[in-house]
Design a protein around this motif. Structure first.
Motif, mmCIF file in Angstrom:
data_model
loop_
_atom_site.group_PDB
_atom_site.id
_atom_site.type_symbol
_atom_site.label_atom_id
_atom_site.label_comp_id
_atom_site.label_asym_id
_atom_site.label_seq_id
_atom_site.Cartn_x
_atom_site.Cartn_y
_atom_site.Cartn_z
ATOM 1 N N UNK A 104 0.784 -0.965 -0.190
ATOM 2 C CA UNK A 104 -0.049 0.150 0.117
ATOM 3 C C UNK A 104 0.989 1.391 0.033
ATOM 4 N N UNK A 105 0.267 2.316 -0.669
ATOM 5 C CA UNK A 105 1.000 3.390 -0.817
ATOM 6 C C UNK A 105 0.135 4.661 -0.320
ATOM 7 N N UNK A 106 0.852 5.774 0.444
ATOM 8 C CA UNK A 106 0.039 6.993 0.616
ATOM 9 C C UNK A 106 0.289 7.816 -0.823
ATOM 10 N N UNK A 107 -0.146 9.109 -0.800
ATOM 11 C CA UNK A 107 -0.429 9.686 -1.998
ATOM 12 C C UNK A 107 0.937 10.626 -2.195
ATOM 13 N N UNK A 108 1.803 10.703 -0.909
ATOM 14 C CA UNK A 108 2.965 11.545 -1.135
ATOM 15 C C UNK A 108 3.200 12.859 -0.522
ATOM 16 N N UNK A 109 4.131 13.253 -0.150
ATOM 17 C CA UNK A 109 4.250 14.394 0.474
ATOM 18 C C UNK A 109 5.556 15.174 -0.139
ATOM 19 N N UNK A 110 5.631 16.437 -0.723
ATOM 20 C CA UNK A 110 6.704 17.147 -1.248
ATOM 21 C C UNK A 110 7.592 17.554 -0.279
ATOM 22 N N UNK A 111 8.893 17.101 -0.571
ATOM 23 C CA UNK A 111 9.932 17.783 0.382
ATOM 24 C C UNK A 111 10.962 18.650 -0.650
ATOM 25 N N UNK A 112 11.248 19.901 -0.337
ATOM 26 C CA UNK A 112 12.007 20.777 -1.072
ATOM 27 C C UNK A 112 13.072 21.127 -0.612
ATOM 28 N N UNK A 113 14.203 21.195 -0.488
ATOM 29 C CA UNK A 113 15.439 21.549 0.106
ATOM 30 C C UNK A 113 16.180 22.625 -0.683
ATOM 31 N N UNK A 114 16.152 23.684 -0.563
ATOM 32 C CA UNK A 114 16.493 24.887 -1.328
ATOM 33 C C UNK A 114 16.685 26.004 -0.339
ATOM 34 N N UNK A 115 17.843 26.843 -0.715
ATOM 35 C CA UNK A 115 18.012 28.224 -0.226
ATOM 36 C C UNK A 115 17.378 29.219 -1.052
#
Length: 115
Positions: A104-115
């Motif tokens: 089973x999978x979730x829908x996902x969550x965005x992680x953005x690492x940026x300055x």
């Protein structure tokens, strides 16, 4: 059927920290393993961390020492604490539940690492 809902993603500066949460619709004690995967643009989905029902954990080499997977059995929650984040950690993070013969999978969550 297991429903998974992720939360906690967002924009963070390099070197920062973030905690992702995954809520399961059933007791995680009935699930063989809970994992976090991630998928960056143009790349294949990759395993980040796993927590088995027996209490064993496993991490991708790229996140060892920076990420920690944990769980709260009473709340049916799994967490991914991410520290010392790097731009290359930018991806959609997915929660995964494995029961023999079922995934089973979730829908996902965005992680953005940026300055």
């Amino acid at each position: 059927q297991v429903q998974l809902v992720e939360s906690g993603g967002g924009l963070v500066q390099p070197g920062g920290s973030l905690r992702l949460s995954c809520s399961a619709s059933t007791s995680i004690l009935t699930i063989y393993s809970m994992s976090w995967y991630r998928q960056a643009p143009g790349k294949q989905r990759e395993l980040v961390a796993t927590f088995t029902r027996a209490g064993n954990t496993n991490y991708a080499d790229s996140v060892k020492g920076r990420f920690t997977i944990s769980r709260d059995n009473a709340k049916n929650m799994v967490y991914l604490q991410m520290s010392s984040l790097k731009p290359e950690d930018t991806a959609v993070y997915y929660c995964n539940a494995y029961i023999p013969a079922m995934v089973y999978w979730g829908q996902g969550t965005q992680v953005t690492v940026s300055s």
